[in-house]
Write an enzyme that holds these catalytic residues in place. Structure first.
Site, short mmCIF file in Angstrom:
data_model
loop_
_atom_site.label_atom_id
_atom_site.label_comp_id
_atom_site.label_asym_id
_atom_site.label_seq_id
_atom_site.Cartn_x
_atom_site.Cartn_y
_atom_site.Cartn_z
N ILE A 1 -2.28 19.61 17.62
CA ILE A 1 -1.84 20.71 18.48
C ILE A 1 -1.55 21.95 17.64
O ILE A 1 -1.85 23.08 18.04
CB ILE A 1 -0.61 20.27 19.31
N ASP B 1 2.25 22.23 5.92
CA ASP B 1 1.88 20.88 6.36
C ASP B 1 1.87 19.97 5.13
O ASP B 1 1.52 20.39 4.03
CB ASP B 1 0.48 20.89 7.01
N SER C 1 -0.09 14.62 5.96
CA SER C 1 0.01 13.16 6.14
C SER C 1 -0.80 12.71 7.35
O SER C 1 -1.19 11.56 7.46
CB SER C 1 1.48 12.75 6.33
N ASN C 2 -1.03 13.64 8.30
CA ASN C 2 -1.78 13.27 9.49
C ASN C 2 -2.80 14.35 9.82
O ASN C 2 -3.04 14.68 10.99
CB ASN C 2 -0.82 13.06 10.68
N TYR D 1 11.11 7.34 19.27
CA TYR D 1 10.41 8.63 19.24
C TYR D 1 11.03 9.58 20.25
O TYR D 1 11.43 10.70 19.91
CB TYR D 1 8.92 8.43 19.55
N TYR E 1 5.71 18.33 26.39
CA TYR E 1 4.28 18.08 26.62
C TYR E 1 4.08 16.87 27.50
O TYR E 1 4.78 15.87 27.34
CB TYR E 1 3.55 17.77 25.32
N ASN F 1 0.30 14.87 28.53
CA ASN F 1 -0.63 14.14 27.66
C ASN F 1 -1.73 15.06 27.13
O ASN F 1 -2.73 15.27 27.82
CB ASN F 1 -1.22 12.95 28.43
N LEU G 1 -5.24 7.16 24.84
CA LEU G 1 -6.42 6.80 25.62
C LEU G 1 -7.67 7.58 25.23
O LEU G 1 -8.71 6.97 24.91
CB LEU G 1 -6.14 7.00 27.12
#
Ligand code: WQD
Length: 335
Positions: free
Chosen positions: A13, A32, A35-36, A149, A177, A179, A200
């Protein structure tokens, strides 16, 4: 226009928000820890925006790093994405989630305060609402987080409330948010999970590219029209544009707000699967599997507050999300 810091700005995002902020005329800096996120997302952002990207590699848990970043720039606002976000993982590793999501955010707020920066947009989630008392979720729905989370996000929202109550120089936007799904029209950025996706759409995308054999549909006996789970999917570019509007409210009016960012429309697992088949032009295999622990039948947003306050409207359809995702993963596979 302003100078804006994006923490986690190389992520899914964050990177899409970077593009929309630059397009709106803002100066943007990314921090940043990668890590992801892949390091070459920076090169792809430079291609999309046709301009150099200013970024610093580091972690929100590193106070000295944060102090150095704020010493190098004169920020007008911060948008905070840098957090862990997998519900299932948070159940297994609660301490890691509270450290990154809560201590990391607290470090950021202290660095902001020391630097005299008092505007922040915070990336929150609809899972703070927990089991629906009533649908669609409105912003005044009961807050009842279930996973670590979601609890970490509630703690951060509470921290903001109490900070502002103690010092009125602060203004913030909390964006809950629903999805997020889809990818940028350029197919140069999109969701790029490191491992087997939890969510998904990225899972279906890996079935479509042949990286995974079939989709496991987690239950077809829910109280929904076709028995599969229903969610409010929102295109990541619509979501990014909501952040531009939110930070704009802070820059222009220092006006604090808490908003749902969703479309107000729910789609089932089978709706998404059929849409993705149209996008990739082939049937996609699936098997019915047991329900996933913690899943609920259905949730979707009441988007009225964001519409009335920000003028926010999600305009992109489920087919737009699936087509942009397919274009992105196809390019990624061939690059
Ligand atoms: C959607 C639907 C599953 C995968 C999570 C987080 C939320 C937010 C978005 C961060 C459900 C079904 C899924 C699969 C399936 N993240 N499904 N097979 O759980 O609604 O929300 O991601 O903010 O915080 O909770 O999203 O994409 O995991 O699931 O059948 O392989 O798809 O049961 O009905 P979810 P999801």
């Amino acid at each position: 226009m302003g100078q804006i810091l994006l923490t986690g700005g190389a992520g899914y995002i964050g990177s899409h928000t970077y593009v929309e902020l630059v397009a709106a005329g803002h100066e943007v800096v990314i921090v940043d820890n990668f890590s992801n996120a892949r390091r070459d997302v920076i090169d792809r952002l430079e291609t999309i925006t046709d301009a150099p990207v200013t970024f610093h590699v580091g972690d929100v848990l590193d106070k000295a790093f944060l102090a150095d970043v704020f010493a190098r720039h004169d920020f007008d606002a911060v948008i905070h994405f840098a957090a862990k976000k997998a519900v299932g993982e948070s159940v297994e590793k609660p301490l890691a989630y509270f450290e990154t999501n809560c201590t990391g955010f607290s470090n950021l707020l202290m660095a902001m305060q020391d630097a005299g920066v008092f505007r922040v947009v915070f990336s929150s989630t609809a899972t703070v609402y927990g089991e629906p008392v009533a649908l669609p979720y409105t912003e005044d729905h009961r807050i009842a987080p279930v996973s670590p989370y979601a609890q970490s996000k509630v703690i951060c929202e509470t921290l903001l409330e109490q900070l502002k109550a103690s010092d009125d120089r602060w203004s913030y936007g909390v964006l809950r948010y629903f999805n997020p799904a889809g990818a940028h029209d350029s197919a140069l950025i999109g969701e790029d999970p490191n491992d087997i996706p939890n969510n998904l759409m990225p899972y279906i995308a890996k079935v479509a590219t042949g990286e995974l054999p079939h989709l496991n549909v987690f239950g077809d006996d829910y109280d929904t029209p076709d028995g599969t789970g229903v969610r409010d999917y929102i295109h990541v570019v619509d979501l990014a544009q909501g952040h531009v509007q939110s930070v704009g409210k802070l820059l222009d009016h220092d006006d604090t707000h808490v908003l749902n960012l969703g479309t107000g429309t729910g789609y089932s697992v089978f709706d998404m699967l059929r849409s993705y088949e149209r996008a990739c032009g082939k049937p996609l295999p699936y098997e019915i599997a047991p329900r996933r622990a913690g899943d609920i039948d259905c949730f979707f947003a009441d988007p009225a507050t964001a519409r009335d306050y920000l003028g926010f409207e999600a305009t992109r359809s489920l087919d737009d999300m699936c087509q942009s995702s397919w274009n992105w993963v196809s390019r990624l596979r061939n690059s």
